[in-house]
Write an enzyme that holds these catalytic residues in place. Structure first.
Site, PDB file in Angstrom:
ATOM      1  N   HIS A  23      13.419  33.184  -1.065  1.00  4.10           N
ATOM      2  CA  HIS A  23      12.146  32.723  -0.499  1.00  4.10           C
ATOM      3  C   HIS A  23      11.665  31.421  -1.143  1.00  4.10           C
ATOM      4  O   HIS A  23      11.240  30.498  -0.441  1.00  4.10           O
ATOM      5  CB  HIS A  23      11.089  33.817  -0.663  1.00  4.10           C
ATOM      6  CG  HIS A  23       9.962  33.720   0.303  1.00  4.10           C
ATOM      7  ND1 HIS A  23       9.221  34.799   0.696  1.00  4.10           N
ATOM      8  CD2 HIS A  23       9.425  32.657   0.973  1.00  4.10           C
ATOM      9  CE1 HIS A  23       8.293  34.429   1.569  1.00  4.10           C
ATOM     10  NE2 HIS A  23       8.394  33.118   1.736  1.00  4.10           N
ATOM     11  N   LYS A  83      13.556  37.666   3.384  1.00  2.56           N
ATOM     12  CA  LYS A  83      13.630  36.807   2.201  1.00  2.56           C
ATOM     13  C   LYS A  83      13.321  37.605   0.942  1.00  2.56           C
ATOM     14  O   LYS A  83      12.477  38.508   0.963  1.00  2.56           O
ATOM     15  CB  LYS A  83      12.633  35.647   2.323  1.00  2.56           C
ATOM     16  CG  LYS A  83      12.657  34.943   3.658  1.00  2.56           C
ATOM     17  CD  LYS A  83      11.559  33.883   3.739  1.00  2.56           C
ATOM     18  CE  LYS A  83      11.378  33.410   5.172  1.00  2.56           C
ATOM     19  NZ  LYS A  83      10.661  34.368   6.020  1.00  2.56           N
ATOM     20  N   ASP A  99      11.461  36.727  12.112  1.00  3.11           N
ATOM     21  CA  ASP A  99      11.541  36.235  10.736  1.00  3.11           C
ATOM     22  C   ASP A  99      10.480  36.928   9.895  1.00  3.11           C
ATOM     23  O   ASP A  99       9.289  36.866  10.192  1.00  3.11           O
ATOM     24  CB  ASP A  99      11.320  34.720  10.707  1.00  3.11           C
ATOM     25  CG  ASP A  99      11.390  34.164   9.295  1.00  3.11           C
ATOM     26  OD1 ASP A  99      12.485  33.711   8.904  1.00  3.11           O
ATOM     27  OD2 ASP A  99      10.360  34.183   8.585  1.00  3.11           O
ATOM     28  N   TYR A 137       5.843  39.513   2.819  1.00  2.00           N
ATOM     29  CA  TYR A 137       4.934  39.617   3.966  1.00  2.00           C
ATOM     30  C   TYR A 137       4.372  41.037   4.141  1.00  2.00           C
ATOM     31  O   TYR A 137       3.409  41.227   4.888  1.00  2.00           O
ATOM     32  CB  TYR A 137       5.657  39.227   5.266  1.00  2.00           C
ATOM     33  CG  TYR A 137       6.097  37.792   5.354  1.00  2.00           C
ATOM     34  CD1 TYR A 137       5.783  36.861   4.365  1.00  2.00           C
ATOM     35  CD2 TYR A 137       6.860  37.345   6.441  1.00  2.00           C
ATOM     36  CE1 TYR A 137       6.209  35.549   4.452  1.00  2.00           C
ATOM     37  CE2 TYR A 137       7.281  36.034   6.534  1.00  2.00           C
ATOM     38  CZ  TYR A 137       6.968  35.141   5.541  1.00  2.00           C
ATOM     39  OH  TYR A 137       7.390  33.840   5.644  1.00  2.00           O
TER      40      TYR A 137
END
Length: 273
Positions: free
Chosen positions: A108, A75, A45, A50
């Site tokens: 997200h 996301k 994930d 990120y």
């Protein structure tokens, strides 16, 4: 150990245990993904925010695991939710991950300033182009989900904060009624729930670690769980949580732990409960 799966749609199954990669970047992220894949994880994930798509791609490309054996979630950030921005972000994500498709693409965070229909139409465009296998959301409340469902575009997953000291049973019930699978992030309450007395007592009873008790509880209650860890011992511990079953009465003990505060609530959140 075979990780159980749940069906998002007729052609896509999500492994119920995955590796969360928030804050896992550079060498630390590389080591975490390498260790997870070696231990048998198939679900990774990530998210645009990120900043680790490239790290994940590098590890996967060097592994002997075929792409179709993996499940990759990413996301789209809340500022990229106009239709054209969604398509652009989705294509960039595919390029960064060096893959032809994502198994699951999520919004997200909700952003009420952009019509949800516009966002989902962009995601549906990627799905029709076979660049995305399933569509979902993250951090959506029941009111957000009701608005999304009005569009008629199929949502199959809602990734939310969920742990023993912050359960969201009403949300999970709503999702179950609409065939939306819950994925629990921060599933151990960022470590603080490991110290809850009920969890400690059950760990002794089952001769398991507190983390294994909580992970097992999530999965038995039908939630996908994505604990984040860069430590091989903890990654192995998570896999081994599948080796036993909690009794129903003990699951209920965890469900009845008093609800505490939400741990993840950035300034832009839309939680109004």
């Amino acid at each position: 150990m075979e990780i159980p799966t749940k069906k998002l749609n007729p052609k896509t199954e999500i492994p119920m245990l995955g590796l969360g990669t928030w804050k896992l970047r550079k060498d630390r992220g590389k080591r975490a993904v390498e260790a997870a894949l070696q231990l048998g994880y198939k679900h990774v994930d990530t998210a645009d925010a990120y900043n680790n798509h490239q790290v994940i791609s590098d590890v996967i490309n060097k592994s002997s695991i075929k792409r179709e054996q993996l499940f990759i979630t990413s996301k789209i950030w809340r500022t990229d939710l106009e239709k054209t921005a969604v398509v652009k972000a989705g294509n960039r994500t595919l390029k960064e991950l060096n893959t032809d498709y994502l198994d699951l693409l999520l919004i997200h965070w909700p952003n009420s300033t952009i019509p949800i229909e516009e966002t989902l139409n962009g995601m549906q465009t990627l799905k029709v182009q076979r660049k995305v296998r399933a569509i979902g959301v993250s951090n959506f409340t029941i009111s957000h989900l009701k608005e999304a469902l009005k569009t008629g575009i199929k949502i199959t997953n809602n990734q939310v904060e969920y742990h023993p000291s912050f359960t969201q049973q009403e949300l999970q019930t709503f999702c179950e009624e609409h065939n939306i699978i819950i994925t629990a992030y921060s599933p151990l309450g960022q470590g603080q729930d490991l110290r809850i007395q009920v969890i400690q007592d059950l760990a002794k009873k089952y001769k398991q670690t507190p983390a294994q008790i909580i992970t097992n509880w999530h999965i038995q209650e039908g939630r996908v769980v994505i604990p984040r860890s860069a430590e091989p011992d903890h990654l192995r511990e998570n896999i081994e949580s599948l080796n036993f079953e909690l009794e129903r009465k003990d699951i209920e003990k965890i469900n009845q732990i008093p609800r505490g505060r939400r741990l993840i609530a950035p300034p832009f959140h839309e939680f109004f409960e």
